[in-house]
Write an enzyme that holds these catalytic residues in place. Structure first.
Site, short mmCIF file in Angstrom:
data_model
loop_
_atom_site.label_atom_id
_atom_site.label_comp_id
_atom_site.label_asym_id
_atom_site.label_seq_id
_atom_site.Cartn_x
_atom_site.Cartn_y
_atom_site.Cartn_z
N ARG A 84 0.84 -1.21 0.00
CA ARG A 84 0.00 0.00 0.00
C ARG A 84 0.87 1.26 0.00
O ARG A 84 0.60 2.22 -0.71
CB ARG A 84 -0.92 -0.01 1.23
N TYR A 139 20.51 8.53 1.41
CA TYR A 139 21.96 8.75 1.47
C TYR A 139 22.35 9.46 0.18
O TYR A 139 21.53 10.14 -0.45
CB TYR A 139 22.64 7.39 1.68
N ASP A 282 32.22 14.07 7.30
CA ASP A 282 32.23 15.34 6.56
C ASP A 282 32.80 16.52 7.34
O ASP A 282 32.23 17.61 7.35
CB ASP A 282 30.82 15.65 6.03
N ASP A 305 35.17 9.42 6.05
CA ASP A 305 35.70 10.06 4.84
C ASP A 305 37.16 9.65 4.61
O ASP A 305 37.58 9.44 3.47
CB ASP A 305 35.60 11.59 4.94
N ASN A 505 30.48 2.73 -3.07
CA ASN A 505 29.71 3.39 -2.03
C ASN A 505 30.27 3.05 -0.66
O ASN A 505 30.50 1.88 -0.34
CB ASN A 505 28.25 2.92 -2.13
#
Length: 619
Positions: A84, A139, A282, A305, A505
């Site tokens: 749904r 993401y 980051d 990172d 990724n």
């Protein structure tokens, strides 16, 4: 730390994660099914996203919780609820747009966020069931757009905000968070969100998105994750002038003042939750390495990172060697041109150099030899020892003047000049400069001495990718191995041939690194644990897949990938005598587990989104 030679077996399987048949053994876990006591009834339950089941409440629960009449009478199954929602999502993707600038991806993010607000369990059911479709929404690349617009998108607070204005108060503030146990924190200062620069307090969107993937991929209980923003100001002039900006409208703290804020934050969270794992996300290059070195030996933390990106890149680079039909032990022979000398670029360089050195004997001579395989180009061109004011982190990779002279290069040589003269096996982009791999650069790569050159356009989001796969395959040739940081569709090369677009990724590794660290009980995240994670990912692909140019697995397999990576991290923590155990599995019992049992142990401790039976009890 085990010797590299003990980790290497045959050339076809030296880095493989073994896919073990699980042996039956039960492990104690609190993630099992049991009734949950609640102190709410009626509409209060329906408005609580953690306990709300929507139309899935059974009739007996509706009676116990005074919900009869507050919901439509048809009790729906989990599968019906997902179907749904998906039907509504497809219908609303266009209609939910708020204006011409609101993209289809952002519309999807809004709809998913609304589901998260009203039914957290169903949100994670949908995310896990459709992870390949929705990972790019929660993401990268959509999260970059979300962060840019976060002040306008903000509806319901998620996570915590510590700011420069809170100095001296953080130790008490941390107790405002209701969870008595937190396993995973992702923290950012918003200073360099993806390739978008300083977004200030709006950067919390990246921490929220990463933790959604920790829940979906690693099975970290969503009640024990915490996104955190450390607001020390912003140097983004547009935000400083924006009356709707939600953060401190002052320039960023620097120097000792900045360090003092981060120190106070780390002391506060580890005082309340001594076993928490903190992932730094980051932070600008200026601080990423400094903070990593400052905290990594005393806290359970890592910088995704620097270390996560490096691990994923190493796995891809090893896969590229396999795709060339060579054993991975040949990795130290690869000539690699790296575009970008920020935190991600230097992180990859350091990790690649260490990997090569281990293959060459892990001594000073091996380390020196490995360093000669890299040519680093930043915004000012090729980095050499002649560079003035060279960054300390980049200095080990500066080329010697005499050496580059023989190659016809000089300090500051352009990327196209370097590629033309070096003829590299790999062109690796971590520059955050979209289109940097121009037609001229790609044309120069056609002169590579490799029969199958590899192009890694790793910068995020999509607009920052150094080139597109279409450009790579059309200019360099069909035999190129291509990887990117953001998702791209495969390229139809005609004649039934497909140019595979591998997404390097970070979600392949950071959930498994976090889960493995948690379940091992290791007090630190060691280089060996990170290397084990990268090697596991590198060996996940079959030979048949690698020959086709497929060097990263499908995101749809992310929970299995994470399970395997976490098991590799635990095994390495045990090998290094870092493992201290987790819950009922103490260090002594953990050391007794064989490889099959470690994987079973990981699987038994991965949370899955299931509706608990709710029992009402008055306060």
């Amino acid at each position: 730390m085990s010797n590299f030679s003990r980790q290497i077996r045959s050339s076809s399987s030296m880095f493989r994660c073994l896919h073990y048949r699980l042996l039956y053994r039960s492990f104690t876990t609190i993630e099992g099914h049991r009734p949950t006591i609640v102190h709410k009834q009626g509409l209060d339950i329906l408005h609580d996203p953690w306990f709300n089941k929507g139309t899935a409440f059974s009739m007996t629960e509706r009676d116990r919780l005074e919900l009869r009449g507050l919901l439509p009478p048809n009790v729906m199954s989990n599968e019906q609820q997902i179907e749904r929602f998906m039907t509504d999502l497809k219908r609303l993707e266009v209609n939910a747009r708020d204006g011409p600038s609101d993209t289809n991806s952002l519309a999807k993010w809004r709809i998913l966020n609304r589901l998260h607000d009203r039914n957290e369990t169903m949100y994670y059911k949908v995310l896990i069931a459709k992870i390949e479709e929705y990972a790019p929404i929660v993401y990268t690349p959509t999260v970059g757009l979300v962060c840019q617009k976060y002040s306008g998108l903000f509806r319901r607070p998620r996570g915590m905000y510590f700011s420069a204005a809170d100095r001296g108060e953080m130790m008490s503030m941390v107790y405002n968070w209701p969870a008595e146990q937190v396993d995973m924190i992702v923290v950012t200062d918003g200073s360099r969100i993806l390739g978008l620069g300083d977004l200030g307090v709006q950067g919390i969107g990246i921490a929220i998105g990463k933790l959604d993937l920790y829940v979906a991929a690693a099975g970290i209980n969503p009640q024990r994750v915490l996104p955190i923003m450390i607001d020390v100001g912003t140097n983004n002039e547009a935000l400083l002038k924006d009356p709707l900006y939600l953060g401190l409208q002052q320039h960023r703290l620097d120097g000792d003042e900045y360090i003092a804020v981060i120190d106070e934050f780390m002391e506060a969270v580890f005082t309340r939750w001594p076993h928490v794992i903190v992932q730094f996300e980051d932070f600008q290059s200026k601080w990423a390495f400094k903070l990593l070195q400052r905290y990594r030996n005393s806290y359970r933390m890592f910088n995704d990172d620097v270390q996560g990106t490096a691990g994923v890149a190493i796995a891809g680079l090893l896969g590229a060697v396999r795709a060339q039909g060579k054993p991975m032990i040949d990795f130290p022979k690869q000539k690699i041109v790296v575009a970008g000398a920020g935190s991600a670029g230097i992180g990859v360089l350091n990790a690649a150099r260490k990997t090569m050195a281990r293959m060459l004997g892990n001594n000073d001579l091996a380390y020196e030899s490995a360093g000669s395989q890299f040519w680093v180009v930043d915004a000012n061109g090729l980095i050499t020892e002649e560079r003035e004011n060279i960054d300390d982190d980049a200095k080990p990779f500066a080329r010697k003047t005499k050496e580059i002279g023989r190659q016809g290069l000089k300090e500051g040589a352009s990327l196209v000049e370097v590629v033309r003269e070096v003829k590299p096996d790999v062109l690796l982009g971590l520059s955050a400069v979209g289109g940097l791999f121009s037609k001229e650069v790609l044309e120069a790569l056609k002169g590579s001495t490799s029969t199958r050159p590899a192009i890694f356009a790793m910068s995020n989001p999509t607009t920052s990718a150094e080139c597109t796969p279409e450009e790579a395959f059309s200019i360099v040739g069909e035999n190129v191995v291509f990887a990117s940081g953001s998702p791209f569709p495969d390229v139809d090369l005609g004649n039934g041939h497909i140019g595979h677009c591998n997404q390097g990724n970070n979600m392949y590794l950071f959930p498994g690194i976090g889960l493995g660290t948690l379940l091992s009980g290791s007090r630190v995240v060691s280089d060996g644990m990170l290397q084990a994670a990268a090697e596991c990912l590198a060996g996940y692909m079959t030979e048949e897949e690698v020959v086709k140019g497929i060097i990263y697995p499908s995101i749809s397999s992310i929970r299995d990938i994470t399970k395997q990576v976490a098991a590799a991290v635990i095994s390495e923590a045990i090998e290094e005598d870092l493992a201290e155990g987790y819950r009922e599995m103490d260090a002594r019992e953990l050391r007794k587990l064989n490889k099959d049992e470690i994987i079973s142990y990981v699987e038994d401790n991965m949370w899955s989104p299931e509706y608990p039976t709710l029992i009402y009890k008055k306060d």
